[in-house]
Motif scaffolding. Structure first.
Motif, PDB file in Angstrom:
ATOM      1  N   LEU A  98      61.686  25.711   2.902  1.00 46.58           N
ATOM      2  CA  LEU A  98      62.584  24.567   2.726  1.00 46.58           C
ATOM      3  C   LEU A  98      63.513  24.426   3.927  1.00 46.58           C
ATOM      4  O   LEU A  98      63.740  23.321   4.426  1.00 46.58           O
ATOM      5  CB  LEU A  98      63.426  24.739   1.449  1.00 46.58           C
ATOM      6  CG  LEU A  98      62.704  24.613   0.111  1.00 46.58           C
ATOM      7  CD1 LEU A  98      63.699  24.754  -1.041  1.00 46.58           C
ATOM      8  CD2 LEU A  98      61.982  23.285  -0.004  1.00 46.58           C
ATOM      9  N   PHE A  99      64.043  25.555   4.416  1.00 46.20           N
ATOM     10  CA  PHE A  99      64.994  25.452   5.524  1.00 46.20           C
ATOM     11  C   PHE A  99      64.291  25.198   6.857  1.00 46.20           C
ATOM     12  O   PHE A  99      64.818  24.482   7.697  1.00 46.20           O
ATOM     13  CB  PHE A  99      65.903  26.687   5.560  1.00 46.20           C
ATOM     14  CG  PHE A  99      66.979  26.599   4.523  1.00 46.20           C
ATOM     15  CD1 PHE A  99      68.069  25.756   4.730  1.00 46.20           C
ATOM     16  CD2 PHE A  99      66.894  27.291   3.334  1.00 46.20           C
ATOM     17  CE1 PHE A  99      69.060  25.630   3.766  1.00 46.20           C
ATOM     18  CE2 PHE A  99      67.883  27.171   2.358  1.00 46.20           C
ATOM     19  CZ  PHE A  99      68.969  26.331   2.574  1.00 46.20           C
ATOM     20  N   ALA A 100      63.106  25.777   7.067  1.00 42.63           N
ATOM     21  CA  ALA A 100      62.362  25.461   8.285  1.00 42.63           C
ATOM     22  C   ALA A 100      62.007  23.971   8.306  1.00 42.63           C
ATOM     23  O   ALA A 100      62.067  23.309   9.353  1.00 42.63           O
ATOM     24  CB  ALA A 100      61.087  26.307   8.366  1.00 42.63           C
ATOM     25  N   LEU A 124      58.093  25.807  11.729  1.00 43.75           N
ATOM     26  CA  LEU A 124      57.681  25.474  10.358  1.00 43.75           C
ATOM     27  C   LEU A 124      56.288  26.022  10.075  1.00 43.75           C
ATOM     28  O   LEU A 124      56.030  26.624   9.029  1.00 43.75           O
ATOM     29  CB  LEU A 124      57.709  23.959  10.161  1.00 43.75           C
ATOM     30  CG  LEU A 124      57.184  23.442   8.826  1.00 43.75           C
ATOM     31  CD1 LEU A 124      58.018  23.970   7.673  1.00 43.75           C
ATOM     32  CD2 LEU A 124      57.176  21.922   8.796  1.00 43.75           C
ATOM     33  N   TRP A 125      55.390  25.838  11.029  1.00 41.50           N
ATOM     34  CA  TRP A 125      54.011  26.321  10.875  1.00 41.50           C
ATOM     35  C   TRP A 125      53.973  27.832  10.741  1.00 41.50           C
ATOM     36  O   TRP A 125      53.253  28.398   9.915  1.00 41.50           O
ATOM     37  CB  TRP A 125      53.192  25.827  12.074  1.00 41.50           C
ATOM     38  CG  TRP A 125      51.719  26.119  12.012  1.00 41.50           C
ATOM     39  CD1 TRP A 125      50.979  26.755  12.951  1.00 41.50           C
ATOM     40  CD2 TRP A 125      50.803  25.757  10.963  1.00 41.50           C
ATOM     41  NE1 TRP A 125      49.674  26.822  12.560  1.00 41.50           N
ATOM     42  CE2 TRP A 125      49.528  26.226  11.345  1.00 41.50           C
ATOM     43  CE3 TRP A 125      50.942  25.104   9.743  1.00 41.50           C
ATOM     44  CZ2 TRP A 125      48.395  26.055  10.561  1.00 41.50           C
ATOM     45  CZ3 TRP A 125      49.820  24.940   8.956  1.00 41.50           C
ATOM     46  CH2 TRP A 125      48.564  25.407   9.363  1.00 41.50           C
ATOM     47  N   LEU A 126      54.829  28.498  11.558  1.00 38.46           N
ATOM     48  CA  LEU A 126      54.931  29.954  11.506  1.00 38.46           C
ATOM     49  C   LEU A 126      55.447  30.408  10.143  1.00 38.46           C
ATOM     50  O   LEU A 126      54.964  31.396   9.568  1.00 38.46           O
ATOM     51  CB  LEU A 126      55.909  30.394  12.603  1.00 38.46           C
ATOM     52  CG  LEU A 126      55.752  31.781  13.226  1.00 38.46           C
ATOM     53  CD1 LEU A 126      54.424  31.876  13.961  1.00 38.46           C
ATOM     54  CD2 LEU A 126      56.886  32.037  14.212  1.00 38.46           C
ATOM     55  N   THR A 127      56.444  29.694   9.622  1.00 42.39           N
ATOM     56  CA  THR A 127      57.038  30.069   8.332  1.00 42.39           C
ATOM     57  C   THR A 127      56.035  29.881   7.202  1.00 42.39           C
ATOM     58  O   THR A 127      55.962  30.680   6.269  1.00 42.39           O
ATOM     59  CB  THR A 127      58.291  29.207   8.072  1.00 42.39           C
ATOM     60  OG1 THR A 127      59.117  29.227   9.225  1.00 42.39           O
ATOM     61  CG2 THR A 127      59.079  29.729   6.881  1.00 42.39           C
ATOM     62  N   VAL A 128      55.266  28.813   7.295  1.00 37.23           N
ATOM     63  CA  VAL A 128      54.322  28.480   6.239  1.00 37.23           C
ATOM     64  C   VAL A 128      53.153  29.468   6.214  1.00 37.23           C
ATOM     65  O   VAL A 128      52.675  29.849   5.144  1.00 37.23           O
ATOM     66  CB  VAL A 128      53.826  27.029   6.435  1.00 37.23           C
ATOM     67  CG1 VAL A 128      52.468  26.824   5.817  1.00 37.23           C
ATOM     68  CG2 VAL A 128      54.836  26.045   5.860  1.00 37.23           C
ATOM     69  N   ALA A 161      45.613  30.468  15.670  1.00 38.38           N
ATOM     70  CA  ALA A 161      45.046  29.827  16.854  1.00 38.38           C
ATOM     71  C   ALA A 161      45.613  28.419  17.004  1.00 38.38           C
ATOM     72  O   ALA A 161      45.964  27.981  18.103  1.00 38.38           O
ATOM     73  CB  ALA A 161      43.520  29.781  16.747  1.00 38.38           C
ATOM     74  N   ALA A 162      45.741  27.709  15.882  1.00 38.01           N
ATOM     75  CA  ALA A 162      46.316  26.373  15.938  1.00 38.01           C
ATOM     76  C   ALA A 162      47.732  26.435  16.501  1.00 38.01           C
ATOM     77  O   ALA A 162      48.162  25.582  17.275  1.00 38.01           O
ATOM     78  CB  ALA A 162      46.333  25.747  14.547  1.00 38.01           C
ATOM     79  N   LEU A 163      48.447  27.482  16.121  1.00 33.01           N
ATOM     80  CA  LEU A 163      49.815  27.641  16.591  1.00 33.01           C
ATOM     81  C   LEU A 163      49.858  27.743  18.108  1.00 33.01           C
ATOM     82  O   LEU A 163      50.752  27.191  18.751  1.00 33.01           O
ATOM     83  CB  LEU A 163      50.413  28.897  15.951  1.00 33.01           C
ATOM     84  CG  LEU A 163      51.923  29.051  16.115  1.00 33.01           C
ATOM     85  CD1 LEU A 163      52.633  27.892  15.473  1.00 33.01           C
ATOM     86  CD2 LEU A 163      52.377  30.358  15.481  1.00 33.01           C
TER      87      LEU A 163
END
Lengths: 222, 222, 222, 222
Positions: free
Chosen positions: A97-99, A148-152, A170-172
């Motif tokens: 939520l916070f990211a 956000l992607w990292l957090t998810v 890899a997408a990251l």
């Protein structure tokens, strides 16, 4: 107690919930930020300007139209990619939520640098400053999106079961590449503000293509 | 009449409905209020200011950026906590609708004291007035939030069955504590406007942590 | 073709659909109209006004605050009642979509007469004109709401099965009464603008109570 | 893993998703664009104008009211038709997301030509320019709408099974007709700005009637 079936799902004990309201709130912020951009398209004042000069006055506002288009494209693409991210997400927790809120902070601020760049694009030395602020906002957006992607993806339980965390990483890396480009545009701003805006348009087109094809295995499902 | 299954659920006899539309409307108001904050970030006028001064003009607007950040954080956190409250709620009745409306009244007003404080933060005596108005708005927000929580927890039938009303009251006491802090910042405003803003930032961070852990028993369910 | 279950429901042959998107769009318009009201709360300009006068300048804006509160309450209550109407509705057709659009037209226009009344409430003769415009807007809103209710209840198939059309007509008569009051406030505007605003506040409180209790029989269901 | 049932549906392997978030985001943009129109209704400034002149000042703003009404109707009808299109759609892919984004770009820009036309409708030669810009925006909207319809109907798998692609193409031809009318209004703008606005009002009424009756066969289903 049999009327509990249909209403909203009860929360899980650890504060983890479905993505429904996060998506609704985010969609709202995206929709407003993208629509507020139109407030930067200013109608030339009728009083005090000579009659018959409207066409010329409108044409002289071309930096506003270009900045409007590029920012609309940028926010639109962030929305599409936000959509793509949360399609892979099954549940969200408080860090997500916070990211997400950090990303929305940058998204909702975009009308400001857009207006700034439109106003100063043809203003000599100040154009460089305006373009650098615009580029810095895009960099902040790219970093917030990566975060956000990292957090998810940090917790496989948050993702749908057919999403492969390894490929997600890899997408990251591809996102990281985009962030390097954004960083470079801050330098480019001090060379040419117009070129900077053109590069941001090109980067937006680059992101039009799905950067999240995570080579999912479970193709055969539904 | 077999096509009634999928559409929206019929209302209950006593006007009690699911939380769906309340959440949609609230998400809209939160999203708009948080995005309208950007309208306070004003582009320095190009006409009438000497060229090459844009960077200095932007730097001189630092109170706007700080007020923007703090208010964004405040609204964002109210949203997260609103989300957390309604995760525990199964059904809403008319008193809940109006208690929620009172909270939204304060939330949608936040751009005004934010703009006021940004404009007057460095204005000597008037800064104290602006900071007091800002603090009073935060106090109103805290009270409205407590009142909403009180309204929601007054009837166990409105809550999901695994939410313990007793523990919920404990959470309410922690909110009350926050309200005392907000009250104190009204006094602090007359000492230092900048310190007041800093305390509001700190209180926002305090509320980042889930104040609604209601020690739920039914961990094993879904 | 077994993956059709979860996505959006297919349309019915005659263009009749569920209320979902009508509610989402309406919630958006209500949320934006109610939040745009804050733009009428103007920060007193710092330049050109003597220092230390902010408190007095803010106090002098009391008509803005009162108009803000009354209009917020009005839009909030229309939303609550809109919510109550569509809780009774099972399906919508094209006439309902357009009757709803007419209501939204009035709702989204409310920030204009609100701003007008706030600006001219203390302006002698012009105050009467501003108050009359405000009252006319409220009358238009009441008529649009009655028309929507009429459109929705014209066809029992659009309603949930436990809603009694006969009793619904009685509710309509109570709306008609409210419209007569709104009509009277147009006349009152030419007597006293302040009294007109007070009556609108009172009418809003009147509508706080559920005017749609349609004496439903099927109490025992869910 | 049994708590996966209720949350959001997992994505399909090829990036195809349900229409839910596209609709939510679009509803947001439509709602905001239609509500931002009210910002063009300007309250006559109280300072500097003679007392007792408010009624005359308001009456003199009639072009704003007419432009407001026409644009509200236009956006409202695009929304209704957007709603009708996506009722036929089962799933969306990335091309549909971007075709939809192009339509939203035009929709969110509509407040600008509306304001322009309201300001210049009575301005002699400049009125023609303003009306031509307004007409060009409507043409862009019509083309974007046709493109969206084309994108949606290009792949029968995206549609609900009872939608007949062949008949859908016929609907597209009727849209094409509307676009020719829009094109003609650009020419008309240089004859009469007022007549142009009247024709746009008439075209909006034309689109009030469902242009998407695709002669569906599967009447008997649900």
């Amino acid at each position: 107690m049999d009327d509990q079936q249909r209403p909203t799902e009860p929360p899980r004990a650890d504060g983890v919930t479905s993505t429904r309201r996060l998506e609704a709130f985010s969609d709202g912020v995206f929709a407003i930020a993208i629509t507020l951009l139109v407030l930067d398209l200013v109608v030339p004042p009728r009083e005090g300007s000579p009659p018959g000069r409207l066409a010329a006055a409108l044409a002289g506002q071309w930096p506003s139209y270009v900045a409007y288009l590029v920012s609309f494209l940028v926010i639109g693409i962030i929305w599409v990619n936000h959509h793509t991210v949360f399609d892979k997400v099954r549940l969200v927790d408080r860090p997500v939520l916070f990211a997400n809120l950090a990303l929305l902070l940058v998204v909702s601020a975009i009308p400001f640098p857009t207006h700034l760049l439109a106003e100063y694009l043809t203003a000599g030395a100040d154009a460089h400053v305006a373009a650098a602020v615009y580029s810095a906002t895009m960099l902040a957006m790219g970093l917030a999106y990566s975060a956000l992607w990292l957090t998810v993806t940090r917790d496989a339980r948050l993702l749908h079961e057919d999403v492969d965390p390894a490929t997600s990483r890899a997408a990251l890396r591809r996102f990281g590449l985009g962030n390097l480009f954004y960083l470079a545009t801050i330098g480019l701003a001090f060379v040419s503000a117009v070129a900077t805006l053109a590069v941001h348009a090109a980067l937006a087109v680059y992101y039009c293509f799905d950067q999240l094809r995570t080579g999912r295995a479970g193709r055969g499902r539904d």
